[in-house]
Design a protein around this motif. Sequence first.
Motif, PDB file in Angstrom:
ATOM      1  N   LEU A   1       0.881  -0.961   0.069  1.00  0.00           N
ATOM      2  CA  LEU A   1       0.064  -0.006   0.069  1.00  0.00           C
ATOM      3  C   LEU A   1       1.102   1.225  -0.043  1.00  0.00           C
ATOM      4  CD1 LEU A   1      -2.593  -1.229   2.551  1.00  0.00           C
ATOM      5  CD2 LEU A   1      -3.142  -1.096   0.040  1.00  0.00           C
ATOM      6  N   THR A   2       0.458   2.306  -0.733  1.00  0.00           N
ATOM      7  CA  THR A   2       1.276   3.434  -0.956  1.00  0.00           C
ATOM      8  C   THR A   2       1.367   4.258   0.452  1.00  0.00           C
ATOM      9  OG1 THR A   2       0.910   3.528  -3.448  1.00  0.00           O
ATOM     10  CG2 THR A   2       1.504   5.496  -2.387  1.00  0.00           C
ATOM     11  N   PHE A   3       0.330   4.446   0.648  1.00  0.00           N
ATOM     12  CA  PHE A   3       0.207   5.376   2.111  1.00  0.00           C
ATOM     13  C   PHE A   3       0.934   4.457   3.130  1.00  0.00           C
ATOM     14  CE2 PHE A   3      -1.650   6.843   6.139  1.00  0.00           C
ATOM     15  CZ  PHE A   3      -1.451   8.117   5.975  1.00  0.00           C
ATOM     16  N   SER A   4       1.252   3.143   3.480  1.00  0.00           N
ATOM     17  CA  SER A   4       1.957   2.715   4.329  1.00  0.00           C
ATOM     18  C   SER A   4       3.453   2.922   4.176  1.00  0.00           C
ATOM     19  CB  SER A   4       1.620   1.184   4.410  1.00  0.00           C
ATOM     20  OG  SER A   4       0.364   0.900   4.976  1.00  0.00           O
ATOM     21  N   LYS A   5       3.863   2.976   2.785  1.00  0.00           N
ATOM     22  CA  LYS A   5       5.270   3.213   2.378  1.00  0.00           C
ATOM     23  C   LYS A   5       5.554   4.680   2.830  1.00  0.00           C
ATOM     24  CE  LYS A   5       5.314  -0.982  -0.007  1.00  0.00           C
ATOM     25  NZ  LYS A   5       5.961  -2.286   0.682  1.00  0.00           N
TER      26      LYS A   5
ATOM     27  N   CYS B   1       8.177   6.708  -5.554  1.00  0.00           N
ATOM     28  CA  CYS B   1       7.932   7.633  -6.876  1.00  0.00           C
ATOM     29  C   CYS B   1       8.147   6.685  -7.906  1.00  0.00           C
ATOM     30  CB  CYS B   1       8.954   8.683  -6.871  1.00  0.00           C
ATOM     31  SG  CYS B   1       8.455  10.030  -5.661  1.00  0.00           S
ATOM     32  N   GLU B   2       8.934   5.745  -7.888  1.00  0.00           N
ATOM     33  CA  GLU B   2       9.225   4.635  -9.118  1.00  0.00           C
ATOM     34  C   GLU B   2       7.744   3.825  -9.020  1.00  0.00           C
ATOM     35  OE1 GLU B   2      12.401   1.502 -10.631  1.00  0.00           O
ATOM     36  OE2 GLU B   2      12.795   3.157  -9.094  1.00  0.00           O
ATOM     37  N   HIS B   3       7.422   3.067  -8.135  1.00  0.00           N
ATOM     38  CA  HIS B   3       6.460   2.069  -8.293  1.00  0.00           C
ATOM     39  C   HIS B   3       5.189   2.557  -7.998  1.00  0.00           C
ATOM     40  CE1 HIS B   3      10.218  -0.123  -7.480  1.00  0.00           C
ATOM     41  NE2 HIS B   3       9.919  -0.798  -8.389  1.00  0.00           N
ATOM     42  N   ALA B   4       4.689   3.359  -7.261  1.00  0.00           N
ATOM     43  CA  ALA B   4       3.191   4.116  -6.866  1.00  0.00           C
ATOM     44  C   ALA B   4       2.706   4.978  -7.829  1.00  0.00           C
ATOM     45  CB  ALA B   4       3.426   4.456  -5.488  1.00  0.00           C
ATOM     46  N   MET B   5       3.228   5.206  -8.924  1.00  0.00           N
ATOM     47  CA  MET B   5       2.830   6.358  -9.901  1.00  0.00           C
ATOM     48  C   MET B   5       2.172   5.474 -11.048  1.00  0.00           C
ATOM     49  SD  MET B   5       2.682   9.425 -10.747  1.00  0.00           S
ATOM     50  CE  MET B   5       3.791   9.915  -9.435  1.00  0.00           C
ATOM     51  N   GLY B   6       0.922   5.930 -11.204  1.00  0.00           N
ATOM     52  CA  GLY B   6       0.119   5.384 -12.151  1.00  0.00           C
ATOM     53  C   GLY B   6       0.212   6.019 -13.480  1.00  0.00           C
TER      54      GLY B   6
ATOM     55  N   THR C   1      -1.176   5.944  -6.913  1.00  0.00           N
ATOM     56  CA  THR C   1      -2.072   4.864  -6.839  1.00  0.00           C
ATOM     57  C   THR C   1      -2.182   4.271  -5.379  1.00  0.00           C
ATOM     58  OG1 THR C   1      -0.598   3.112  -7.622  1.00  0.00           O
ATOM     59  CG2 THR C   1      -2.171   4.581  -9.466  1.00  0.00           C
ATOM     60  N   GLN C   2      -3.211   3.477  -5.124  1.00  0.00           N
ATOM     61  CA  GLN C   2      -3.589   2.895  -4.023  1.00  0.00           C
ATOM     62  C   GLN C   2      -2.325   2.039  -3.519  1.00  0.00           C
ATOM     63  OE1 GLN C   2      -6.524  -0.571  -3.431  1.00  0.00           O
ATOM     64  NE2 GLN C   2      -7.698   1.153  -2.343  1.00  0.00           N
ATOM     65  N   SER C   3      -1.780   1.164  -4.371  1.00  0.00           N
ATOM     66  CA  SER C   3      -0.762   0.350  -4.024  1.00  0.00           C
ATOM     67  C   SER C   3       0.205   0.162  -5.356  1.00  0.00           C
ATOM     68  CB  SER C   3      -1.448  -1.094  -3.700  1.00  0.00           C
ATOM     69  OG  SER C   3      -2.243  -1.505  -4.803  1.00  0.00           O
ATOM     70  N   TYR C   4       1.337  -0.509  -5.135  1.00  0.00           N
ATOM     71  CA  TYR C   4       2.169  -0.790  -6.257  1.00  0.00           C
ATOM     72  C   TYR C   4       1.369  -1.700  -7.268  1.00  0.00           C
ATOM     73  CZ  TYR C   4       6.117   1.084  -3.648  1.00  0.00           C
ATOM     74  OH  TYR C   4       7.211   1.814  -2.800  1.00  0.00           O
ATOM     75  N   GLY C   5       1.749  -1.150  -8.590  1.00  0.00           N
ATOM     76  CA  GLY C   5       1.182  -2.111  -9.685  1.00  0.00           C
ATOM     77  C   GLY C   5      -0.313  -1.792 -10.022  1.00  0.00           C
ATOM     78  N   SER C   6      -0.646  -0.985  -8.970  1.00  0.00           N
ATOM     79  CA  SER C   6      -2.748  -0.922  -9.092  1.00  0.00           C
ATOM     80  C   SER C   6      -2.759   0.521  -9.960  1.00  0.00           C
ATOM     81  CB  SER C   6      -2.897  -0.719  -7.919  1.00  0.00           C
ATOM     82  OG  SER C   6      -4.362  -0.345  -7.670  1.00  0.00           O
ATOM     83  N   ASP C   7      -4.038   0.599 -10.476  1.00  0.00           N
ATOM     84  CA  ASP C   7      -4.441   1.825 -10.792  1.00  0.00           C
ATOM     85  C   ASP C   7      -5.628   2.463 -10.128  1.00  0.00           C
ATOM     86  OD1 ASP C   7      -2.781   1.912 -13.232  1.00  0.00           O
ATOM     87  OD2 ASP C   7      -4.176   0.488 -14.230  1.00  0.00           O
ATOM     88  N   GLU C   8      -5.981   1.751  -8.926  1.00  0.00           N
ATOM     89  CA  GLU C   8      -6.743   2.058  -7.976  1.00  0.00           C
ATOM     90  C   GLU C   8      -6.537   3.451  -7.334  1.00  0.00           C
ATOM     91  OE1 GLU C   8     -10.130   0.973  -7.637  1.00  0.00           O
ATOM     92  OE2 GLU C   8      -9.396  -0.397  -9.404  1.00  0.00           O
TER      93      GLU C   8
END
Length: 675
Positions: free
Chosen positions: A455-459, A497-502, A508-515
Amino acid sequence: MRRSFGSLTLRESGLLGPPNQEALETIFPPIADYAFLSDCENSCLVAPTGAIEWLCLPKPHNQSVFGTLLDRAAGSFRLAPVDSAVPAHRQYLPGTMVLETTWQTRGGWLIVRDFLAVGPWYRTGDRSDHHRRTPGDFDAKHVLVRTAKCLHGSVDLVLNCEPSFDYGRTDARWEYAGASYDHVRTINPDFDQLNLTGDMRFGIEGRSIRARHRLSEGESAYAVLSWTDVAPPANRTEVDQCQAETSRFWRGWIDGGRFPDHPWRELLQRSALTLKGLTYAPSGALLAAPTTSLPENLGGSRNWDYRYTWIRDSAFTLRSLHKLGFDTEADDFLEFLGDVLEPSGHVANGSKPVRSDLQVLYGVDGTSSDPEQELDHLTGYSWSRPVRVGNAASHQSQFDILGAIVDCVFEHTRSRDSLSERSWRIVVQSVETALASWHEPDRGIWEIRGEPKHLTFSKVMCWVAADRGARLAALRGEKERADRWWRAAHEIHTDICEHAMGANGYFTQSYGSDELDASLLLLPMLGFLPPDDERIRATVFAIAEGLTDGAFVYRYKTSTTDDGIGGEPEGSFTVCSFWLVSALVEIGELDRARTQCEKLIGSASALGLYGEEIDPLTARHLGNFPQALTHLSLINALLHVIEAEQRATGASIGPAGSPSWWNAAGKDDRPTTIV
């Protein structure tokens, strides 16, 4: 045998058969219509009918004594006119937690006042066995006081007190405590004794205590329910003194805050009083809410027990209280945190305290939450089941709380110009845990019950832990530790910045997600990137367009997010709606922020309270009530708008902070190493 009316059967005429959800909802008052009372130890909810429908004893997470909130047969305590159920007006006496209800009847006018009493410190002999914080000048008296006065004509007053212990499973048994009718007490051996005293003649009717009395103009009556060995007020003079002392406590506390001279001042003060009322004074802990299982979706299963202190919520709340000048509560919470992380009496090798693993939530007395269980004998509010007590989220992995804790200590340090060794140990433990955990998936701020995610917010909050921790380490002169934590913060920041950017340029909500996820509205307030960074602006605008219904913001799309509840819908999250206000201010959209804020203010209950969620279609409040996280986000949002408008007009925004060396902790242009 079927009976019919003409050619229609009873079922066909609608007189038989299960009622629909709309019909069931009318049996329970709307959640927003409840009033909240507190003495900073216990709390209760008062329905507009004049009935106390929720009270848990002896601690907030213990079993209910009055539980009609969750089942219309689970016990209540009503004091009101005989033939009226809808009051003419309800309000808190200004600056207090004293509720005043005005009734108009066919015969006259009546005012009822309710409060949980607070008085001057009265433990002159033995020390309290449950106070862990430094005693103040006032203390809870463990009594519920109810008074009634006829203003005009005459009014028939009725009292019906029917406790039902253990969430409605055990009815009260009563006896008279003397030769007269003015004192009764419970005799259930397995539960705390209740005493009911007053100047009416009480009758014992099964589990109920009843009284009926006609008041003429100028006459009054009172009733006092107590659960203490200390003598309750014994006459009207002592009752009036008790109310005066309670009002003095609340007004004295609110007078200590710093509130802007602004039309929103009253709403800010009511939210501050609500947060204070949700504080458990003996330990310094803060309740997330005083209730359990009020539904996030009427008739649904999103029903959780919030009668605990969430570390995250408490840390966020203290930031709000700091802004308003209530620093003592921050001191008490940090001491509570120290209590649960360094239990007294436990030492390793005979010298150093044994540190406990940090949990997501605790009982207000510092104990772990009860195991989650379902109470099948209760119907639930508006037949929303299951009714749950205890909370299984207690031992979830939620790494965002680590950043919340360090940020709390960071803000506290800037405000108080000091950092205790105990608080520093909390920082070290939290930062080191964050650095060891941030690579792992977790269940995050929304406590999803599906599979853990990155989850992006946790990171981001792990970055907050490392960033704020490094600043504090630098101020302490711990060069090696500060450098190591700054390097870790940079690594986490780069990874996010590398993995949470849609693909559309927003986080986004989580790595690899578009939510989308509304928790990311906090990014500009946390300083993750400058507010004018296009990635921040894109994230705020994407949430404002993709997760909203008017002014109301959903935390995420339940239809596409695996939160373990099978896609069941829910209302908008009010805390997220206020987060959007603050985020819009941060990115320079002040006019839009104020419009959003005014709409949300209009959705407050008549008493200025907010539940966890609001149904955008009906504006009906949902979820546990009142909720601390919502009220603290309201405070932050309103102050954001007020301060931004003052800056825009060149008005004074208050004195600057003290020029101490601790103030350097807030500078953004920090070095990457210590020279």
